[in-house]
Design a protein around this motif. Structure first.
Motif, PDB file in Angstrom:
ATOM      1  N   LEU A   2     -22.843 -30.018   0.373  1.00  0.00           N
ATOM      2  CA  LEU A   2     -23.781 -31.091   1.201  1.00  0.00           C
ATOM      3  C   LEU A   2     -22.650 -32.151   1.790  1.00  0.00           C
ATOM      4  O   LEU A   2     -22.532 -32.487   3.020  1.00  0.00           O
ATOM      5  CB  LEU A   2     -24.539 -31.703   0.529  1.00  0.00           C
ATOM      6  N   ALA A   3     -21.512 -32.389   1.098  1.00  0.00           N
ATOM      7  CA  ALA A   3     -20.623 -33.442   1.462  1.00  0.00           C
ATOM      8  C   ALA A   3     -19.908 -32.766   2.719  1.00  0.00           C
ATOM      9  O   ALA A   3     -19.601 -33.563   3.592  1.00  0.00           O
ATOM     10  CB  ALA A   3     -19.677 -33.853   0.287  1.00  0.00           C
ATOM     11  N   MET A   4     -19.370 -31.634   2.638  1.00  0.00           N
ATOM     12  CA  MET A   4     -18.515 -30.932   3.695  1.00  0.00           C
ATOM     13  C   MET A   4     -19.691 -31.006   5.120  1.00  0.00           C
ATOM     14  O   MET A   4     -19.263 -31.040   6.079  1.00  0.00           O
ATOM     15  CB  MET A   4     -18.092 -29.356   3.222  1.00  0.00           C
ATOM     16  N   LEU A   5     -20.964 -30.794   5.023  1.00  0.00           N
ATOM     17  CA  LEU A   5     -21.714 -30.471   5.847  1.00  0.00           C
ATOM     18  C   LEU A   5     -21.840 -31.878   6.719  1.00  0.00           C
ATOM     19  O   LEU A   5     -21.840 -32.014   7.892  1.00  0.00           O
ATOM     20  CB  LEU A   5     -23.163 -29.804   5.526  1.00  0.00           C
ATOM     21  N   TYR A   6     -21.891 -32.868   5.908  1.00  0.00           N
ATOM     22  CA  TYR A   6     -21.980 -34.219   6.269  1.00  0.00           C
ATOM     23  C   TYR A   6     -20.829 -34.750   7.186  1.00  0.00           C
ATOM     24  O   TYR A   6     -21.003 -35.131   8.325  1.00  0.00           O
ATOM     25  CB  TYR A   6     -22.342 -35.177   5.253  1.00  0.00           C
ATOM     26  N   VAL A   7     -19.727 -34.476   6.691  1.00  0.00           N
ATOM     27  CA  VAL A   7     -18.513 -34.708   7.131  1.00  0.00           C
ATOM     28  C   VAL A   7     -18.242 -33.946   8.544  1.00  0.00           C
ATOM     29  O   VAL A   7     -17.802 -34.559   9.433  1.00  0.00           O
ATOM     30  CB  VAL A   7     -17.213 -34.460   6.262  1.00  0.00           C
ATOM     31  N   GLY A   8     -18.849 -32.603   8.362  1.00  0.00           N
ATOM     32  CA  GLY A   8     -18.393 -31.890   9.637  1.00  0.00           C
ATOM     33  C   GLY A   8     -19.516 -32.373  10.758  1.00  0.00           C
ATOM     34  O   GLY A   8     -19.259 -32.446  12.012  1.00  0.00           O
ATOM     35  N   TYR A   9     -20.751 -32.738  10.363  1.00  0.00           N
ATOM     36  CA  TYR A   9     -21.606 -33.515  11.289  1.00  0.00           C
ATOM     37  C   TYR A   9     -21.140 -34.749  11.940  1.00  0.00           C
ATOM     38  O   TYR A   9     -21.156 -35.101  13.273  1.00  0.00           O
ATOM     39  CB  TYR A   9     -23.034 -33.687  10.452  1.00  0.00           C
ATOM     40  N   GLU A  10     -20.697 -35.358  10.996  1.00  0.00           N
ATOM     41  CA  GLU A  10     -19.981 -36.725  11.500  1.00  0.00           C
ATOM     42  C   GLU A  10     -18.973 -36.575  12.438  1.00  0.00           C
ATOM     43  O   GLU A  10     -18.946 -37.183  13.639  1.00  0.00           O
ATOM     44  CB  GLU A  10     -19.429 -37.679  10.387  1.00  0.00           C
ATOM     45  N   TYR A  11     -18.017 -35.491  12.412  1.00  0.00           N
ATOM     46  CA  TYR A  11     -16.884 -35.172  13.015  1.00  0.00           C
ATOM     47  C   TYR A  11     -17.495 -34.786  14.517  1.00  0.00           C
ATOM     48  O   TYR A  11     -17.028 -35.076  15.702  1.00  0.00           O
ATOM     49  CB  TYR A  11     -16.022 -34.174  12.432  1.00  0.00           C
ATOM     50  N   ILE A  12     -18.375 -33.863  14.381  1.00  0.00           N
ATOM     51  CA  ILE A  12     -19.014 -33.346  15.783  1.00  0.00           C
ATOM     52  C   ILE A  12     -19.591 -34.466  16.395  1.00  0.00           C
ATOM     53  O   ILE A  12     -19.385 -34.416  17.800  1.00  0.00           O
ATOM     54  CB  ILE A  12     -19.902 -32.260  15.427  1.00  0.00           C
ATOM     55  N   SER A  13     -20.464 -35.311  15.732  1.00  0.00           N
ATOM     56  CA  SER A  13     -21.069 -36.424  16.696  1.00  0.00           C
ATOM     57  C   SER A  13     -20.098 -37.423  17.191  1.00  0.00           C
ATOM     58  O   SER A  13     -20.091 -37.918  18.341  1.00  0.00           O
ATOM     59  CB  SER A  13     -22.064 -37.264  15.641  1.00  0.00           C
ATOM     60  N   ASP A  14     -18.944 -37.313  16.465  1.00  0.00           N
ATOM     61  CA  ASP A  14     -17.783 -38.434  17.040  1.00  0.00           C
ATOM     62  C   ASP A  14     -17.272 -37.809  18.001  1.00  0.00           C
ATOM     63  O   ASP A  14     -16.799 -38.601  19.182  1.00  0.00           O
ATOM     64  CB  ASP A  14     -16.705 -38.705  15.838  1.00  0.00           C
ATOM     65  N   SER A  15     -16.896 -36.629  18.096  1.00  0.00           N
ATOM     66  CA  SER A  15     -16.274 -35.934  19.242  1.00  0.00           C
ATOM     67  C   SER A  15     -17.095 -35.840  20.458  1.00  0.00           C
ATOM     68  O   SER A  15     -16.649 -36.216  21.818  1.00  0.00           O
ATOM     69  CB  SER A  15     -15.953 -34.444  18.752  1.00  0.00           C
ATOM     70  N   VAL A  60     -24.920 -25.022 -15.180  1.00  0.00           N
ATOM     71  CA  VAL A  60     -25.795 -25.703 -14.394  1.00  0.00           C
ATOM     72  C   VAL A  60     -25.137 -26.970 -13.755  1.00  0.00           C
ATOM     73  O   VAL A  60     -25.343 -27.150 -12.496  1.00  0.00           O
ATOM     74  CB  VAL A  60     -27.070 -26.334 -15.209  1.00  0.00           C
ATOM     75  N   VAL A  61     -24.210 -27.526 -14.572  1.00  0.00           N
ATOM     76  CA  VAL A  61     -23.505 -28.682 -13.636  1.00  0.00           C
ATOM     77  C   VAL A  61     -22.539 -28.016 -12.878  1.00  0.00           C
ATOM     78  O   VAL A  61     -22.289 -28.712 -11.608  1.00  0.00           O
ATOM     79  CB  VAL A  61     -22.631 -29.355 -14.882  1.00  0.00           C
ATOM     80  N   THR A  62     -22.101 -27.054 -13.267  1.00  0.00           N
ATOM     81  CA  THR A  62     -21.130 -26.575 -11.994  1.00  0.00           C
ATOM     82  C   THR A  62     -21.663 -26.119 -10.724  1.00  0.00           C
ATOM     83  O   THR A  62     -21.376 -26.491  -9.786  1.00  0.00           O
ATOM     84  CB  THR A  62     -20.379 -25.046 -12.395  1.00  0.00           C
ATOM     85  N   LEU A  63     -22.929 -25.582 -10.947  1.00  0.00           N
ATOM     86  CA  LEU A  63     -23.791 -25.313  -9.583  1.00  0.00           C
ATOM     87  C   LEU A  63     -24.139 -26.650  -8.837  1.00  0.00           C
ATOM     88  O   LEU A  63     -24.130 -26.615  -7.516  1.00  0.00           O
ATOM     89  CB  LEU A  63     -25.077 -24.548 -10.035  1.00  0.00           C
ATOM     90  N   LEU A  64     -24.378 -27.621  -9.616  1.00  0.00           N
ATOM     91  CA  LEU A  64     -24.840 -28.957  -8.966  1.00  0.00           C
ATOM     92  C   LEU A  64     -23.565 -29.399  -8.202  1.00  0.00           C
ATOM     93  O   LEU A  64     -23.770 -29.865  -7.444  1.00  0.00           O
ATOM     94  CB  LEU A  64     -25.147 -29.707 -10.135  1.00  0.00           C
ATOM     95  N   VAL A  65     -22.344 -29.353  -8.805  1.00  0.00           N
ATOM     96  CA  VAL A  65     -21.152 -29.817  -8.293  1.00  0.00           C
ATOM     97  C   VAL A  65     -21.124 -29.160  -6.987  1.00  0.00           C
ATOM     98  O   VAL A  65     -20.568 -29.613  -6.099  1.00  0.00           O
ATOM     99  CB  VAL A  65     -20.006 -29.452  -9.344  1.00  0.00           C
ATOM    100  N   LEU A  66     -20.975 -27.600  -7.057  1.00  0.00           N
ATOM    101  CA  LEU A  66     -21.000 -26.883  -5.876  1.00  0.00           C
ATOM    102  C   LEU A  66     -21.846 -27.264  -4.597  1.00  0.00           C
ATOM    103  O   LEU A  66     -21.410 -27.366  -3.494  1.00  0.00           O
ATOM    104  CB  LEU A  66     -21.062 -25.498  -6.253  1.00  0.00           C
ATOM    105  N   VAL A  67     -23.095 -27.776  -5.085  1.00  0.00           N
ATOM    106  CA  VAL A  67     -24.068 -27.755  -3.927  1.00  0.00           C
ATOM    107  C   VAL A  67     -23.981 -29.280  -3.413  1.00  0.00           C
ATOM    108  O   VAL A  67     -23.910 -29.382  -2.258  1.00  0.00           O
ATOM    109  CB  VAL A  67     -25.537 -27.862  -4.756  1.00  0.00           C
ATOM    110  N   LEU A  68     -23.456 -30.392  -4.341  1.00  0.00           N
ATOM    111  CA  LEU A  68     -22.919 -31.360  -3.685  1.00  0.00           C
ATOM    112  C   LEU A  68     -21.604 -31.339  -2.989  1.00  0.00           C
ATOM    113  O   LEU A  68     -21.573 -32.025  -1.940  1.00  0.00           O
ATOM    114  CB  LEU A  68     -22.632 -32.547  -4.863  1.00  0.00           C
ATOM    115  N   LEU A  69     -20.781 -30.653  -3.432  1.00  0.00           N
ATOM    116  CA  LEU A  69     -19.529 -30.446  -2.325  1.00  0.00           C
ATOM    117  C   LEU A  69     -19.865 -29.780  -0.903  1.00  0.00           C
ATOM    118  O   LEU A  69     -19.388 -30.290   0.020  1.00  0.00           O
ATOM    119  CB  LEU A  69     -18.492 -29.468  -2.957  1.00  0.00           C
TER     120      LEU A  69
END
Length: 212
Positions: free
Chosen positions: A32-45, A21-30
């Motif tokens: 989400l973090a990657m999606l957020y970083v990608g969105y920020e990169y696209i908006s900045d570009s 369960v912990v592993t699954l939560l960690v993966l989900v958080l990762l």
């Protein structure tokens, strides 16, 4: 009894593992973090590209706006004023009348033969009268240059024919026509005849053998 109680007491309780369960939560958080970083990169570009385009547009505008200096002096009055339309004096103008078409006159002597006078009848025109006497329409109009229009019972036209023959003994239409080199039909047409008949002493109009 004591042995059985001891066994029951020594049994260790089974513990459930929470690692998956912990592993699954960690993966989900990762993720989400990657999606957020990608969105920020696209908006900045995209924002950077908009800034670049605005800079290019501003530079072109600044280049195009450079021109003549703005002064407070008024423009030349001669350039701004509209030219006044030139009006012509209506009194001075005279209506232009079309020149009358002059028909070339033709002399009777140039055609030869003999001149007669024809009174225009109902339905007759320059063309039909000319055809009756084996003349061209232009020739008939040239013989009568002062006549512009023919009117029944009013207009009289000058006609040039070969001759006027007085019927004598034995002068039937066929004989008279052969004597002057015309056809019997042409002789009858020139005299307005519908029957092959002639009387002694009457005068027959003999048209030209060839069309004049």
């Amino acid at each position: 009894m004591e042995d059985e109680f001891a066994k029951k007491r020594n049994i260790r309780p089974t513990e459930k593992s929470n690692l998956p369960v912990v592993t699954l939560l960690v993966l989900v958080l990762l993720v989400l973090a990657m999606l957020y970083v990608g969105y920020e990169y696209i908006s900045d570009s995209s924002s950077n590209s908009e800034e670049l385009t605005s800079v290019v547009v501003d530079s072109t505008l600044s280049e195009t706006t450079v021109g003549e200096p703005i002064t407070d002096e008024p423009l030349d009055v001669v350039e701004t004023e509209k030219a006044e339309p030139i009006t012509k004096d209506p009194v001075a103008e005279k209506p232009v009348t079309p020149a009358k078409e002059t028909k070339p006159a033709i002399s009777a002597a140039s055609l030869g033969g003999q001149e007669i006078t024809h009174s225009v009848q109902s339905g007759e025109t320059f063309s039909s009268i000319a055809s009756r006497y084996n003349l061209k329409t232009e020739t008939l109009q040239g013989l009568n240059p002062s006549v512009s229009d023919v009117k029944s019972g009013v207009t009289k036209l000058k006609i040039q024919v070969q001759t006027v023959h007085t019927v004598g003994p034995g002068d039937v239409l066929r004989v008279v026509a052969g004597k002057y080199g015309v056809t019997k039909e042409a002789l009858m047409k020139a005299n307005g005849r519908s029957k092959d008949f002639s009387e002694r002493g009457e005068k027959l109009i003999v048209p030209f053998a060839s069309r004049k």
